[in-house]
Design a protein around this motif. Structure first.
Motif, mmCIF file in Angstrom:
data_model
loop_
_atom_site.group_PDB
_atom_site.id
_atom_site.type_symbol
_atom_site.label_atom_id
_atom_site.label_comp_id
_atom_site.label_asym_id
_atom_site.label_seq_id
_atom_site.Cartn_x
_atom_site.Cartn_y
_atom_site.Cartn_z
ATOM 1 N N CYS A 20 0.804 -1.228 0.000
ATOM 2 C CA CYS A 20 0.000 0.000 0.000
ATOM 3 C C CYS A 20 0.836 1.277 0.000
ATOM 4 N N GLY A 21 0.461 2.208 -0.852
ATOM 5 C CA GLY A 21 1.151 3.491 -0.951
ATOM 6 C C GLY A 21 1.021 4.353 0.297
ATOM 7 N N LEU A 22 0.023 4.061 1.142
ATOM 8 C CA LEU A 22 -0.154 4.857 2.361
ATOM 9 C C LEU A 22 0.646 4.287 3.538
ATOM 10 N N ARG A 23 1.373 3.215 3.311
ATOM 11 C CA ARG A 23 2.114 2.559 4.414
ATOM 12 C C ARG A 23 3.011 3.576 5.118
ATOM 13 N N ARG A 24 3.197 3.388 6.421
ATOM 14 C CA ARG A 24 3.858 4.441 7.198
ATOM 15 C C ARG A 24 5.296 4.674 6.766
ATOM 16 N N ASP A 25 5.978 3.692 6.211
ATOM 17 C CA ASP A 25 7.355 3.899 5.773
ATOM 18 C C ASP A 25 7.475 4.625 4.431
ATOM 19 N N GLY A 32 -15.964 -6.532 -1.845
ATOM 20 C CA GLY A 32 -15.160 -5.745 -2.790
ATOM 21 C C GLY A 32 -13.937 -6.541 -3.220
ATOM 22 N N ILE A 33 -13.822 -6.716 -4.515
ATOM 23 C CA ILE A 33 -12.713 -7.521 -5.042
ATOM 24 C C ILE A 33 -11.948 -6.688 -6.051
ATOM 25 N N GLY A 34 -10.670 -6.457 -5.769
ATOM 26 C CA GLY A 34 -9.902 -5.599 -6.668
ATOM 27 C C GLY A 34 -8.543 -6.194 -6.980
ATOM 28 N N PRO A 35 -8.023 -5.860 -8.160
ATOM 29 C CA PRO A 35 -6.690 -6.326 -8.521
ATOM 30 C C PRO A 35 -5.613 -5.616 -7.706
ATOM 31 N N PHE A 36 -4.596 -6.355 -7.321
ATOM 32 C CA PHE A 36 -3.402 -5.742 -6.731
ATOM 33 C C PHE A 36 -2.664 -4.970 -7.833
ATOM 34 N N ILE A 37 -2.236 -3.751 -7.509
ATOM 35 C CA ILE A 37 -1.474 -2.921 -8.456
ATOM 36 C C ILE A 37 -0.196 -2.474 -7.747
ATOM 37 N N ALA A 38 0.952 -2.810 -8.327
ATOM 38 C CA ALA A 38 2.223 -2.520 -7.649
ATOM 39 C C ALA A 38 2.483 -1.016 -7.548
ATOM 40 N N HIS A 39 2.833 -0.565 -6.376
ATOM 41 C CA HIS A 39 3.128 0.852 -6.144
ATOM 42 C C HIS A 39 4.643 1.048 -6.068
ATOM 43 N N PRO A 40 5.166 2.026 -6.840
ATOM 44 C CA PRO A 40 6.625 2.188 -6.932
ATOM 45 C C PRO A 40 7.310 2.565 -5.612
ATOM 46 N N THR A 51 6.785 1.208 -2.704
ATOM 47 C CA THR A 51 6.576 0.130 -1.725
ATOM 48 C C THR A 51 7.531 -1.022 -2.026
ATOM 49 N N PRO A 52 7.702 -1.917 -1.077
ATOM 50 C CA PRO A 52 8.585 -3.070 -1.296
ATOM 51 C C PRO A 52 8.113 -3.997 -2.424
ATOM 52 N N LEU A 53 6.850 -3.887 -2.818
ATOM 53 C CA LEU A 53 6.335 -4.774 -3.868
ATOM 54 C C LEU A 53 6.389 -4.122 -5.242
ATOM 55 N N LYS A 54 7.225 -3.079 -5.366
ATOM 56 C CA LYS A 54 7.234 -2.286 -6.610
ATOM 57 C C LYS A 54 7.548 -3.097 -7.860
ATOM 58 N N ASN A 55 8.327 -4.186 -7.726
ATOM 59 C CA ASN A 55 8.707 -4.942 -8.925
ATOM 60 C C ASN A 55 7.749 -6.070 -9.289
ATOM 61 N N ASN A 56 6.645 -6.149 -8.572
ATOM 62 C CA ASN A 56 5.702 -7.234 -8.877
ATOM 63 C C ASN A 56 4.749 -6.867 -10.013
ATOM 64 N N ALA A 57 4.202 -7.882 -10.658
ATOM 65 C CA ALA A 57 3.321 -7.661 -11.809
ATOM 66 C C ALA A 57 1.952 -7.140 -11.357
ATOM 67 N N SER A 58 1.347 -6.325 -12.235
ATOM 68 C CA SER A 58 0.030 -5.752 -11.918
ATOM 69 C C SER A 58 -0.999 -6.134 -12.978
ATOM 70 N N ASN A 59 -0.846 -7.311 -13.573
ATOM 71 C CA ASN A 59 -1.735 -7.677 -14.688
ATOM 72 C C ASN A 59 -2.856 -8.598 -14.227
ATOM 73 N N ASN A 60 -3.628 -8.096 -13.253
ATOM 74 C CA ASN A 60 -4.579 -8.998 -12.594
ATOM 75 C C ASN A 60 -6.030 -8.666 -12.852
ATOM 76 N N LEU A 61 -6.284 -7.865 -13.876
ATOM 77 C CA LEU A 61 -7.666 -7.443 -14.118
ATOM 78 C C LEU A 61 -8.582 -8.633 -14.406
ATOM 79 N N HIS A 62 -8.168 -9.503 -15.294
ATOM 80 C CA HIS A 62 -9.086 -10.569 -15.712
ATOM 81 C C HIS A 62 -9.336 -11.589 -14.613
ATOM 82 N N LEU A 63 -8.291 -11.933 -13.877
ATOM 83 C CA LEU A 63 -8.510 -12.843 -12.749
ATOM 84 C C LEU A 63 -9.429 -12.186 -11.707
#
Ligand code: 5AD
Ligand code: SF4
Ligand code: FES
Length: 335
Positions: free
Chosen positions: A54-59, A210-218, A220-232
């Protein structure tokens, strides 16, 4: 449906269109053609937690932080009501500036506007949930995010899955309409675990999912993960509709953020709710859970008009009532 059948539907990319059509039919037969709008007020981007996604994470020290005072919050609520919203959702990070007393005061003021009120402010003590309910809050929204406990504990350091589950149980017990949900496409999340998530939401009896795709935030520690989860995500949402035919299911902003027609695709595949952002000005950009969030440069009025036109264009109408699950009515107070 058992877990195997759910896994099969989630994995079947080829028959996605048929799955979404089936969910659309179940939606129509059970909750009709009305799309319920909820005005979303993102009133604070301050958060004590540090969720890896999450982009709002305290760090995330690169984000300028804000919170609205009671006056600003009430003004935002009033403009949303003037635009015709009959449900408002107050959402924030876990910001303890909003003490039990302050939050209760805000709820009481907003309820005088005769709206249904949803809170989405995270994990609190039982006494807080109780006070907010007594102050007039009707619904509470808190995603379980994932039911894979190891994954949850890796992604939400310092938090406890069990505690979150218990919060959801308290919320339900206090008579709120309960909204929960998950993210789809988290790193190392399996299809099997998404099937478990859906069965969990069914078992606890959510009123909204509420069901939403994960989208990598630059930032955050997950910045290098894929964000192509719309169809799933769309398939997951459609299966949710098959499992819980009459609940409220939003077409999520995260879907729209991955595709310009994301919410329309969702509304045609089982969803019956949209939550337009009614936050004004600079604050909109600063509530950056993930990058590329739809509508950050638009005004509340523009979005209200835009979404109204999109809904009309697919032959659906805007809900005229409060849009509670099973037509449940909100608590209404005399101003
Ligand atoms: N991508 C998609 N959704 C996110 N959320 C938080 N961070 C992200 C992200 N990077 C979702 C969580 C949370 C909701 C408010 O936003 O599911 O519950
Ligand atoms: Fe805070 Fe929610 Fe973001 Fe986690 S997902 S850091 S609890 S705002
Ligand atoms: Fe915001 Fe269309 S809903 S621009």
């Amino acid at each position: 449906m058992n877990k195997n059948e759910i896994v099969r539907l989630l994995s079947d990319e080829e028959n996605e269109t048929a799955l979404l059509q089936a969910a659309d039919k179940v939606r129509k037969d059970n909750v009709g053609d009305e799309v319920h709008l909820r005005g979303l007020i993102e009133f604070s981007n301050i958060c004590r937690n540090n969720c890896l996604y999450c982009g709002l994470r305290r760090d995330n020290k690169q984000l300028s932080r804000y919170h609205m005072n009671e006056e600003e919050l009430l003004q935002t609520a009033k403009s949303a009501v003037d635009m015709g919203f009959k449900t408002l959702v107050l959402q924030s990070g876990e910001d303890m500036y909003y003490t039990r007393e302050r939050m209760s005061r805000i709820i009481e003021q907003i309820k005088k506007l005769k709206v249904a009120l949803t809170l989405s402010i995270g994990e609190r003590e039982y006494a807080d949930y109780k006070a907010f309910r007594e102050a007039g809050a009707d619904r509470y929204l808190m995603r379980i995010e994932t039911t894979d406990k190891d994954l949850y504990h890796r992604l939400d350091p310092g938090m406890s899955w069990q505690r979150r589950h218990e919060c959801l149980m308290m919320i339900k017990e206090l008579g709120y309409e309960l909204g929960s949900g998950i993210m789809v496409g988290l790193p190392e999340q399996s299809i099997e675990s998404i099937a478990d998530d859906l069965l969990y939401l069914q078992k606890i009896g959510v009123d909204m999912a509420g069901i939403g795709p994960f989208i990598a935030h630059p930032q955050t520690p997950l910045k290098n993960n894929a964000s192509n989860n719309l169809h799933l995500s769309l398939r997951t949402m459609a299966v949710m509709r098959l499992l819980l035919p009459d609940i409220n299911i939003p077409a999520t902003t995260a879907m729209e953020s991955l595709h310009p027609q994301g919410r329309i695709m969702a509304l045609k595949g089982g969803a019956n709710v949209v939550m337009p952002n009614v936050t004004e000005g600079e604050y909109r950009k600063l509530y950056e859970l993930y990058p590329g969030k739809a509508c950050v440069d638009d005004t509340p009025l523009h979005c209200r008009t835009c979404i109204g036109a999109k809904i009309a264009a697919i032959g659906r109408s805007i809900g005229s009532g409060y849009g509670g699950h099973n037509n449940r009515q909100p608590q209404l107070v005399n101003p």
